[in-house]
Design a protein around this motif. Structure first.
Motif, PDB file in Angstrom:
ATOM      1  N   VAL A 122     -34.221  50.452  -2.837  1.00  0.00           N
ATOM      2  CA  VAL A 122     -35.093  50.269  -3.992  1.00  0.00           C
ATOM      3  C   VAL A 122     -35.137  51.611  -4.710  1.00  0.00           C
ATOM      4  N   HIS A 123     -34.663  51.660  -5.943  1.00  0.00           N
ATOM      5  CA  HIS A 123     -34.632  52.929  -6.677  1.00  0.00           C
ATOM      6  C   HIS A 123     -36.045  53.454  -6.916  1.00  0.00           C
ATOM      7  N   GLY A 124     -36.284  54.699  -6.522  1.00  0.00           N
ATOM      8  CA  GLY A 124     -37.608  55.267  -6.661  1.00  0.00           C
ATOM      9  C   GLY A 124     -38.046  55.475  -8.091  1.00  0.00           C
ATOM     10  N   ASP A 125     -37.098  55.549  -9.044  1.00  0.00           N
ATOM     11  CA  ASP A 125     -37.449  55.804 -10.438  1.00  0.00           C
ATOM     12  C   ASP A 125     -37.653  54.526 -11.240  1.00  0.00           C
ATOM     13  N   SER A 126     -37.471  53.353 -10.601  1.00  0.00           N
ATOM     14  CA  SER A 126     -37.657  52.090 -11.323  1.00  0.00           C
ATOM     15  C   SER A 126     -39.143  51.804 -11.535  1.00  0.00           C
ATOM     16  N   PRO A 127     -39.519  51.214 -12.673  1.00  0.00           N
ATOM     17  CA  PRO A 127     -40.914  50.819 -12.877  1.00  0.00           C
ATOM     18  C   PRO A 127     -41.336  49.833 -11.794  1.00  0.00           C
ATOM     19  N   GLY A 128     -42.512  50.056 -11.203  1.00  0.00           N
ATOM     20  CA  GLY A 128     -42.989  49.163 -10.165  1.00  0.00           C
ATOM     21  C   GLY A 128     -42.248  49.282  -8.853  1.00  0.00           C
ATOM     22  N   ALA A 129     -41.550  50.407  -8.625  1.00  0.00           N
ATOM     23  CA  ALA A 129     -40.720  50.567  -7.431  1.00  0.00           C
ATOM     24  C   ALA A 129     -41.528  50.472  -6.147  1.00  0.00           C
ATOM     25  N   VAL A 130     -42.711  51.079  -6.132  1.00  0.00           N
ATOM     26  CA  VAL A 130     -43.513  51.086  -4.909  1.00  0.00           C
ATOM     27  C   VAL A 130     -43.922  49.671  -4.514  1.00  0.00           C
ATOM     28  N   GLU A 131     -44.409  48.904  -5.472  1.00  0.00           N
ATOM     29  CA  GLU A 131     -44.811  47.534  -5.171  1.00  0.00           C
ATOM     30  C   GLU A 131     -43.610  46.688  -4.761  1.00  0.00           C
ATOM     31  N   MET A 132     -42.480  46.921  -5.385  1.00  0.00           N
ATOM     32  CA  MET A 132     -41.270  46.179  -5.032  1.00  0.00           C
ATOM     33  C   MET A 132     -40.877  46.475  -3.593  1.00  0.00           C
ATOM     34  N   ALA A 133     -40.836  47.766  -3.234  1.00  0.00           N
ATOM     35  CA  ALA A 133     -40.482  48.141  -1.863  1.00  0.00           C
ATOM     36  C   ALA A 133     -41.480  47.566  -0.870  1.00  0.00           C
ATOM     37  N   ARG A 134     -42.757  47.608  -1.242  1.00  0.00           N
ATOM     38  CA  ARG A 134     -43.798  47.081  -0.344  1.00  0.00           C
ATOM     39  C   ARG A 134     -43.600  45.585  -0.099  1.00  0.00           C
ATOM     40  N   GLN A 135     -43.297  44.845  -1.153  1.00  0.00           N
ATOM     41  CA  GLN A 135     -43.115  43.398  -0.989  1.00  0.00           C
ATOM     42  C   GLN A 135     -41.833  43.076  -0.216  1.00  0.00           C
ATOM     43  N   VAL A 136     -40.776  43.845  -0.457  1.00  0.00           N
ATOM     44  CA  VAL A 136     -39.537  43.629   0.290  1.00  0.00           C
ATOM     45  C   VAL A 136     -39.781  43.831   1.774  1.00  0.00           C
ATOM     46  N   ARG A 137     -40.422  44.941   2.126  1.00  0.00           N
ATOM     47  CA  ARG A 137     -40.678  45.211   3.542  1.00  0.00           C
ATOM     48  C   ARG A 137     -41.584  44.154   4.160  1.00  0.00           C
ATOM     49  N   ALA A 138     -42.652  43.813   3.466  1.00  0.00           N
ATOM     50  CA  ALA A 138     -43.607  42.849   4.013  1.00  0.00           C
ATOM     51  C   ALA A 138     -42.951  41.497   4.273  1.00  0.00           C
ATOM     52  N   LEU A 139     -42.147  41.020   3.331  1.00  0.00           N
ATOM     53  CA  LEU A 139     -41.514  39.715   3.505  1.00  0.00           C
ATOM     54  C   LEU A 139     -40.472  39.753   4.614  1.00  0.00           C
ATOM     55  N   LEU A 140     -39.708  40.818   4.682  1.00  0.00           N
ATOM     56  CA  LEU A 140     -38.723  40.933   5.760  1.00  0.00           C
ATOM     57  C   LEU A 140     -39.410  40.886   7.118  1.00  0.00           C
ATOM     58  N   GLU A 141     -40.483  41.658   7.260  1.00  0.00           N
ATOM     59  CA  GLU A 141     -41.154  41.720   8.552  1.00  0.00           C
ATOM     60  C   GLU A 141     -41.845  40.401   8.899  1.00  0.00           C
ATOM     61  N   ARG A 142     -42.449  39.750   7.916  1.00  0.00           N
ATOM     62  CA  ARG A 142     -43.069  38.445   8.171  1.00  0.00           C
ATOM     63  C   ARG A 142     -42.041  37.408   8.606  1.00  0.00           C
ATOM     64  N   SER A 143     -40.804  37.619   8.185  1.00  0.00           N
ATOM     65  CA  SER A 143     -39.744  36.653   8.474  1.00  0.00           C
ATOM     66  C   SER A 143     -38.930  37.021   9.719  1.00  0.00           C
ATOM     67  N   GLY A 144     -39.389  38.029  10.445  1.00  0.00           N
ATOM     68  CA  GLY A 144     -38.736  38.390  11.695  1.00  0.00           C
ATOM     69  C   GLY A 144     -37.635  39.412  11.592  1.00  0.00           C
ATOM     70  N   VAL A 145     -37.500  40.063  10.431  1.00  0.00           N
ATOM     71  CA  VAL A 145     -36.494  41.109  10.260  1.00  0.00           C
ATOM     72  C   VAL A 145     -37.147  42.464  10.523  1.00  0.00           C
ATOM     73  N   THR A 146     -36.631  43.216  11.459  1.00  0.00           N
ATOM     74  CA  THR A 146     -37.157  44.545  11.758  1.00  0.00           C
ATOM     75  C   THR A 146     -36.660  45.541  10.725  1.00  0.00           C
ATOM     76  N   VAL A 147     -37.576  46.272  10.111  1.00  0.00           N
ATOM     77  CA  VAL A 147     -37.198  47.328   9.161  1.00  0.00           C
ATOM     78  C   VAL A 147     -37.154  48.637   9.920  1.00  0.00           C
ATOM     79  N   ALA A 148     -35.959  49.213  10.006  1.00  0.00           N
ATOM     80  CA  ALA A 148     -35.774  50.441  10.798  1.00  0.00           C
ATOM     81  C   ALA A 148     -34.563  51.181  10.272  1.00  0.00           C
ATOM     82  N   PRO A 149     -34.542  52.501  10.435  1.00  0.00           N
ATOM     83  CA  PRO A 149     -33.391  53.286   9.951  1.00  0.00           C
ATOM     84  C   PRO A 149     -32.130  52.965  10.721  1.00  0.00           C
ATOM     85  N   PHE A 150     -30.979  53.122  10.070  1.00  0.00           N
ATOM     86  CA  PHE A 150     -29.703  52.918  10.748  1.00  0.00           C
ATOM     87  C   PHE A 150     -29.333  54.126  11.596  1.00  0.00           C
TER      88      PHE A 150
END
Length: 257
Positions: A222-250
């Motif tokens: 998620v590009h940090g300079d995009s408008p609404g980037a923080v909310e976008m990243a927050r929603q991406v992470r939340a939905l992934l985790e609710r759906s059983g996808v672990t968010v973790a560094p490679f």
């Protein structure tokens, strides 16, 4: 299922504020930190690195063409000797700042025009690969999913990570729609989150023409300079985790280099 979530940070320059690093560092698992060539000043970069270390966020060098005026988004025909030295210089500078911040550089993700160019331009790609191998062959190279770059880097002995973009539209061939084109940048946080969930679970995204593109990616940006980037990243992470996808560094922040 596991997916890394990354963002481009450390891009503020003097009085010019870019993005919200503090908020993003509370969401992402990896931070692509500017190295001063396309954005970022030393004090601001160091501050971002310190906060990444405090949050346990893995750090990568966001290397770029020397293009502050164009934010690194203008293609350049840089001679091989210059390009290799530029990439080594940027990684080395970030390694020094990261050491002071109590962190370490674990990977390299080229920025903007350099990223797009080396996805397919073999000469410049091999220059970037050679530079990484020269300074630290343990560094991971992050590149566009499905691009020839990943194969060239793997053949040279580098570990690679394939990346997809949450907030960018795709062409039917898996390349990114040019920022000059209408619809290239996506803004609907809910739709983007759903799109990334489909990528993580099915390995596909919908192209700008409505066709389906198959992408195998280990990291989402998620590009940090995009408008609404923080909310976008927050929603991406939340939905992934609710759906059983672990968010973790490679790459584990605590791993030895």
């Amino acid at each position: 299922m596991k997916m890394d979530l990354n963002s481009d940070l450390g891009e503020s320059l003097g009085a010019w504020r870019m993005g919200d690093d503090d908020a993003m560092l509370g969401i992402v698992s990896s931070a692509n930190v500017a190295c001063g060539f396309h954005a970022g000043d030393a004090a601001g970069i160091l501050q971002t690195l310190r906060r990444a270390a405090e949050r346990g966020v893995t750090v990568g060098a966001h290397v770029a063409y020397p293009d502050l005026a164009g934010f690194g988004r203008r293609a350049m025909d840089v001679a091989s000797a210059d390009l290799q030295a530029d990439v080594i210089y940027q990684i080395g500078a970030l390694q020094g700042l990261a050491a002071v911040a109590g962190s370490a550089v674990r990977y390299v993700k080229p920025h903007g025009a350099l990223y797009n160019t080396i996805a397919h331009d073999e000469r410049q790609a091999r220059d970037v690969i050679a530079a990484i191998r020269a300074i630290d062959p343990s560094l991971v190279l992050v590149g566009l999913a499905g691009s020839p770059l990943l194969g060239w880097a793997q053949a040279s002995g580098l570990r690679t990570v394939a990346e997809a973009f949450a907030d960018r539209a795709y062409m039917p061939d898996g390349s990114l729609v040019s920022r000059r084109e209408k619809g290239a940048v996506l803004h609907d946080a809910h739709a983007v989150a759903e799109r990334m969930l489909r990528l993580a679970t099915e390995g596909v995204v919908t192209a700008i023409d409505g066709s389906t593109v198959r992408l195998q990616a280990e990291s989402v940006c998620v590009h940090g300079d995009s408008p609404g980037a923080v909310e976008m990243a927050r929603q991406v992470r939340a939905l992934l985790e609710r759906s059983g996808v672990t968010v973790a560094p490679f790459v584990d922040e605590g791993a030895a280099t």
